[in-house]
Structures are given as structure tokens and as C-alpha cells.
Design an enzyme around this catalytic site. Structure first.
Site, PDB file in Angstrom:
ATOM      1  N   HIS A  24      32.635  59.733  15.591  1.00 34.61           N
ATOM      2  CA  HIS A  24      32.176  58.368  15.334  1.00 34.61           C
ATOM      3  C   HIS A  24      32.813  57.498  16.418  1.00 34.61           C
ATOM      4  O   HIS A  24      33.938  57.758  16.836  1.00 34.61           O
ATOM      5  CB  HIS A  24      32.707  57.797  14.025  1.00 34.61           C
ATOM      6  CG  HIS A  24      32.292  58.486  12.765  1.00 34.61           C
ATOM      7  ND1 HIS A  24      33.007  59.497  12.190  1.00 34.61           N
ATOM      8  CD2 HIS A  24      31.238  58.256  11.930  1.00 34.61           C
ATOM      9  CE1 HIS A  24      32.421  59.865  11.060  1.00 34.61           C
ATOM     10  NE2 HIS A  24      31.352  59.139  10.872  1.00 34.61           N
ATOM     11  N   ASP A  48      36.369  56.516  15.619  1.00 35.81           N
ATOM     12  CA  ASP A  48      37.405  57.560  15.549  1.00 35.81           C
ATOM     13  C   ASP A  48      38.079  57.724  16.888  1.00 35.81           C
ATOM     14  O   ASP A  48      39.273  57.961  16.969  1.00 35.81           O
ATOM     15  CB  ASP A  48      36.823  58.966  15.278  1.00 35.81           C
ATOM     16  CG  ASP A  48      35.932  59.028  14.094  1.00 35.81           C
ATOM     17  OD1 ASP A  48      36.220  58.341  13.116  1.00 35.81           O
ATOM     18  OD2 ASP A  48      34.939  59.778  14.163  1.00 35.81           O
ATOM     19  N   GLU A  93      21.809  61.972   7.409  1.00 40.36           N
ATOM     20  CA  GLU A  93      22.683  62.849   6.606  1.00 40.36           C
ATOM     21  C   GLU A  93      22.702  62.416   5.144  1.00 40.36           C
ATOM     22  O   GLU A  93      23.289  61.382   4.804  1.00 40.36           O
ATOM     23  CB  GLU A  93      24.099  62.825   7.189  1.00 40.36           C
ATOM     24  CG  GLU A  93      25.044  63.757   6.453  1.00 40.36           C
ATOM     25  CD  GLU A  93      26.406  63.850   7.130  1.00 40.36           C
ATOM     26  OE1 GLU A  93      26.468  63.866   8.370  1.00 40.36           O
ATOM     27  OE2 GLU A  93      27.405  63.905   6.407  1.00 40.36           O
ATOM     28  N   GLU A 148      24.969  68.566   4.443  1.00 38.90           N
ATOM     29  CA  GLU A 148      26.393  68.874   4.224  1.00 38.90           C
ATOM     30  C   GLU A 148      26.608  69.457   2.820  1.00 38.90           C
ATOM     31  O   GLU A 148      26.107  68.905   1.831  1.00 38.90           O
ATOM     32  CB  GLU A 148      27.206  67.583   4.403  1.00 38.90           C
ATOM     33  CG  GLU A 148      28.677  67.763   4.110  1.00 38.90           C
ATOM     34  CD  GLU A 148      29.521  66.585   4.610  1.00 38.90           C
ATOM     35  OE1 GLU A 148      29.154  65.944   5.619  1.00 38.90           O
ATOM     36  OE2 GLU A 148      30.550  66.323   3.970  1.00 38.90           O
ATOM     37  N   HIS A 165      28.006  67.241  -0.007  1.00 40.90           N
ATOM     38  CA  HIS A 165      27.041  66.213  -0.386  1.00 40.90           C
ATOM     39  C   HIS A 165      25.942  66.819  -1.262  1.00 40.90           C
ATOM     40  O   HIS A 165      25.497  66.205  -2.230  1.00 40.90           O
ATOM     41  CB  HIS A 165      26.418  65.570   0.848  1.00 40.90           C
ATOM     42  CG  HIS A 165      27.404  64.857   1.720  1.00 40.90           C
ATOM     43  ND1 HIS A 165      27.059  64.258   2.906  1.00 40.90           N
ATOM     44  CD2 HIS A 165      28.734  64.651   1.585  1.00 40.90           C
ATOM     45  CE1 HIS A 165      28.125  63.703   3.453  1.00 40.90           C
ATOM     46  NE2 HIS A 165      29.146  63.936   2.673  1.00 40.90           N
ATOM     47  N   ASP A 213      34.162  64.055  -3.060  1.00 38.23           N
ATOM     48  CA  ASP A 213      33.858  64.667  -1.771  1.00 38.23           C
ATOM     49  C   ASP A 213      35.167  65.131  -1.126  1.00 38.23           C
ATOM     50  O   ASP A 213      35.781  64.390  -0.366  1.00 38.23           O
ATOM     51  CB  ASP A 213      33.167  63.583  -0.916  1.00 38.23           C
ATOM     52  CG  ASP A 213      32.449  64.149   0.277  1.00 38.23           C
ATOM     53  OD1 ASP A 213      32.289  65.376   0.348  1.00 38.23           O
ATOM     54  OD2 ASP A 213      32.041  63.354   1.144  1.00 38.23           O
TER      55      ASP A 213
HETATM   56  C1  XUL Z   1      30.909  61.284   5.152  1.00 34.76           C
HETATM   57  C2  XUL Z   1      30.379  62.151   6.209  1.00 34.76           C
HETATM   58  C3  XUL Z   1      30.357  61.554   7.564  1.00 34.76           C
HETATM   59  C4  XUL Z   1      29.191  61.933   8.400  1.00 34.76           C
HETATM   60  C5  XUL Z   1      29.133  61.238   9.725  1.00 34.76           C
HETATM   61  O1  XUL Z   1      30.871  61.852   3.888  1.00 34.76           O
HETATM   62  O2  XUL Z   1      30.009  63.273   5.975  1.00 34.76           O
HETATM   63  O3  XUL Z   1      31.549  61.872   8.193  1.00 34.76           O
HETATM   64  O4  XUL Z   1      29.127  63.299   8.626  1.00 34.76           O
HETATM   65  O5  XUL Z   1      29.152  59.875   9.600  1.00 34.76           O
HETATM   66 CO    CO Z   2      29.184  64.790   7.178  1.00 37.14          CO
END
Ligand code: XUL
Ligand code: CO
Length: 436
Positions: free
Chosen positions: A100, A103, A231, A267, A270, A306
Site C-alpha cells: 500500500h 506502508d 478484493e 483472500e 475474507h 480476520d
Molecule cells: C485487509 C486486506 C488488505 C488488502 C489490500 O483485510 O486484506 O490488506 O489485501 O488492501
Molecule cells: Co488482502
């Protein structure tokens, strides 16, 4: 300066090795289904957890020891961190990383100050990429940490916040492009709502779509040819995220004419928070030609949040690789470890143990999935299960050549349906166990 002097470059030593700092299964050049493991798995290290994680949780302070990091938000410190990050990624042998904007570089009091910081770190990242050969899988913008994003970014009721977010994404896309990024990710950290009494859902969704179309237009302007990835994640932080799961995201993309431009980054943690399995989310995206990349991690069945743990479950990675192999690979996406070491695993060397384990677990999942595919046992079973659609009435149904009236005539004549066959679920689960 070396930051991990006690760690050599991690080598593949085979399954008999007892060396914890070696791969037992990930052999980058080994060929599976005509491609090397390196090409198929496209492992990526994420900057945010691995180099910005501190071990803070809702109940306790930072625990992680990161000797290269002085804890300040200075550009100097950010540069030093790039050195540690690239030494780590290079020793690990991961071909990619992700970040990001906030970061890698300190934020600023104004947008131009933030952009200046990002430019300075971007040239440092570029130099490190050129020196090591490590590439950028994807970049993204953090549109959720700063207090201005309390009501969301593209879905904020404050148009100025939308504008700030747009400017931030414009810059993050440009830096991603400059660093040769192969994809660009949207994770809508606060794109959702806490309460419908104060929310115009229609307007918020329209704004989110407008935002993505602006990104697609800007990609054309700057010549960025990478894939956009959306995402999905339910809840956390908002009660209802608009990007809840693959189905919600694909419905949104289809409704707003974005399907040709945006795929999904799926993910594990998620998927499970949304009440799905990872295999469900991957399959649902893949059958719609929308599986672009994966964030490899896992949750904890006993914790309802999470937790972003490193994946060590062979069933999980086998299932991931079954779907990925079936669609012919994941490129230009990859397997990004959006995962963090536990706050109790506070030493720098734990970062190696975590990633080596994740990579080996995916490599084993790949080999197991490929063996299952080679024997054809699952595919043959599934083909057979649907074979009544290959001819006769089933073929007519699939081809759109049968109406309700036709089927009524058919069934009135036949009197009753052919008998069902067993789904053999337990047998198939046993078969998977044999391969694992
Ligand atoms: C948050 C997450 C993020 C994304 C990128 O849950 O997964 O880190 O992958 O913004
Ligand atoms: Co992610």
C-alpha cells in the site's frame, strides 16, 4: 548492512531435510503440468504485515522486534526498511512483493508532501527491484487508516474525501506503473455502512463505480496495462461492506459495466468471514473468468475475526490449487501472503519460518492437486454425475431447445424420472485423503 545475518538464502532440500530454514517441497524450478513451480505459484510477500506489522492487537501494545526499524515515520527509516525488506524477500526467494502507498512511505500533512515522500521511496524501491530482480505483483492505496476516511473513501458522503481518495489512487497507480506492477488492487477498507438511517446506499454504490471507472480511464492515460483487482471482504471494519463476497463484488462490477476491466483478488480469511469456503469463492470467481489473484492466509476457527494467519493446512492449499490449475494458472496474479506472524512470534526469524511454511504448504497443495487431476478421479466423477445432460432431454435443456411444455409432454409420456445416483461424498473425501 545485513539485517538477517544468521539466515542464508533459503534452499530446496527435499522432504527428508530437517533444516527449518530450507524448503521441503517448494522447488522453484520443478515442473508441474508443464510450468515451473515458480511460474505457477508466483509467491509474493506483503509489505504491510511483514514490514509494518508491530504485533499490536485490541488488547495489547507492539511486541515484534524489528531491529532495523526505529519506530519513527521518517523517510530515512522507510528507506532502511526497504533494505531489510528486500534482503528478506531475496533470501526467501519469493519473486514478488505487494504494498500500500502508506506502508512503504510516510504520509504527509498535505497531499503534495505525501506524494513527495512516496516518490522518494519509490525510487528506492526501484533501485532495490533492479538490484535483486524482485518484481512488484501489485500496488494499492491505503484508503482506510487516515481519520478522513472515517465514512469511507469513494463512498464517503463528503465529496472532498472522494477527491482526496481519487488523487491518492491516481498517484498509487502511477507509482505501481513506474515500478512495473502487474496488477492494481482495490480493497474498500471502509466502503460500506454502519447504519442505513444515515446512508444513501444507491448514491454510495454509484460513487464507488464512478471511482473505479476513473481508475480504468487513468490507466489508459498512463499506459498501465496491469489487471485491476477488487478484493472482497465482509464486515470489518464496517457492519456491511459493499464488497462483501465474490458474488456481491461480481454483481457490482456487472451492474456498473466494469467486468471487462476488473477481476477479483480472493483472500481465505475474507471468504470464511463471509460464511464461504475459500474453494467456493475461488470457484465462483473462476467460472466467471474473474479469478485474478489470491491473498493467501487463513483464519482461526475459534476466533471470529480476520486473524490473517499463515496457511499451513494442506486441504486448503490443495483446494486452492485444484481451482487455479483448472483455470490454467493465476498469472498475472499470484499467491500473495497477506498474512502476519502471531504477536507471540516476535523475533525476525519467525518471518522466515512463517513464509517458508506457507510456501511449502502451497507447493505441496500444488503437487497433490496435480496428482488428483492427473488421475482424473474427481473430474471423471463430476463428468459422469452430469452425463444425463450430454444427450436426450438433458442436451435439449442445455441447448435451450426445450420449453416447459416440451418437458411436460416428455414427462407425461415417461411417467417418472430416471433414478438418482449417489453423490458419494464420503468416498470422495476418502479419495482426497489418499492423495494428501
Ligand atoms: C485487509 C486486506 C488488505 C488488502 C489490500 O483485510 O486484506 O490488506 O489485501 O488492501
Ligand atoms: Co488482502
Amino acid at each position: 548492512m545485513e539485517h538477517f545475518p544468521e539466515v542464508p538464502t533459503i534452499q530446496y532440500e527435499g522432504s527428508d531435510s530437517k533444516n527449518p530454514l530450507a524448503f521441503k517441497h517448494y522447488n522453484p524450478e520443478e515442473v508441474v503440468e508443464g510450468k515451473s513451480m515458480k511460474e505457477l505459484l508466483r509467491f509474493s510477500v506483503c509489505y504491510w504485515h511483514t514490514f509494518r506489522g508491530t504485533g499490536v492487537d485490541p488488547f495489547g501494545a507492539a511486541t515484534l522486534e524489528r531491529p532495523w526499524d526505529d519506530g519513527t515515520e521518517s523517510v530515512e527509516n522507510a528507506k532502511k526498511r526497504v533494505g531489510a525488506a528486500f534482503e528478506f524477500i531475496q533470501k526467501l526467494g519469493a519473486p514478488f512483493y505487494c504494498f500500500h502507498d502508506r506502508d512503504v512511505a510516510p504520509d504527509g500533512a498535505t497531499l503534495s508532501e505525501a506524494n513527495k515522500n512516496l516518490d522518494e521511496i519509490a525510487s528506492c524501491l526501484k533501485e532495490a527491484q533492479e538490484r535483486t530482480g524482485i518484481k512488484l505483483l501489485w500496488g494499492t492505496a491505503n484508503l482506510f487508516s487516515h481519520p478522513r476516511y472515517m465514512h469511507g473513501a469513494a463512498t464517503s458522503p463528503n465529496a472532498d474525501v472522494f477527491a482526496y481518495a481519487a488523487a491518492q489512487v491516481k498517484k498509487a497507480m502511477e507509482v505501481t506503473h513506474q515500478l512495473g506492477g502487474e496488477n492494481y488492487v482495490f480493497w474498500g477498507g471502509r466502503e460500506g455502512y454502519m447504519n442505513l438511517y444515515n446512508t444513501d446506499m444507491k448514491r454510495e454504490l454509484d460513487h464507488l463505480a464512478r471511482f473505479m471507472h476513473m481508475a480504468v480511464d487513468h490507466a489508459k492515460d498512463i499506459g498501465f496495462k496491469g489487471t485491476f483487482l477488487f478484493e472482497p471482504k465482509p464486515k470489518e471494519p464496517t457492519k456491511h461492506q459493499y464488497d462483501f463476497d465474490a458474488a456481491a463484488c461480481l454483481n457490482f462490477l456487472r451492474q456498473y459495466d466494469l467486468m471487462d476491466h476488473v477481476k477479483l483478488n480472493i483472500e481465505t480469511n475474507h471468504a470464511t468471514l463471509a460464511g464461504h469456503s475459500m474453494m467456493h469463492e475461488l470457484t465462483y470467481s473462476s467460472i466467471q473468468n474473474s479469478l485474478g489473484s489470491i491473498d493467501a492466509n487463513t483464519g482461526d476457527l475459534l476466533l471470529g475475526w480476520d486473524t490473517d494467519q499463515f496457511p499451513t493446512d494442506l486441504y486448503l492449499t490443495t483446494q486452492c490449487m485444484l481451482v487455479i490449475l483448472k483455470q490454467g494458472g493465476i498469472a498475472p496474479g499470484g499467491v500473495n501472503f497477506d498474512a502476519k506472524v502471531r504477536r507471540e512470534s516476535f523475533e525476525p526469524i519467525d518471518l522466515f519460518h512463517a513464509h517458508i511454511g506457507g510456501m511449502d504448504t502451497f507447493a505441496r497443495g500444488l503437487k497433490i492437486a496435480s496428482a488428483i487431476r492427473k488421475d482424473g478421479i474427481l473430474d471423471n466423477f463430476v463428468d459422469d454425475r452430469y452425463s444425463s445432460y450430454n444427450s436426450g432431454v438433458g442436451e435439449k435443456i442445455e441447448k435451450g431447445e426445450a420449453s416447459f411444455a416440451d418437458l411436460e409432454t416428455y414427462m407425461l409420456e415417461k411417467g417418472n424420472n430416471d433414478p438418482n445416483s449417489s453423490g458419494r461424498q464420503e468416498y470422495l473425501e476418502n479419495v482426497i485423503n489418499d492423495y494428501i
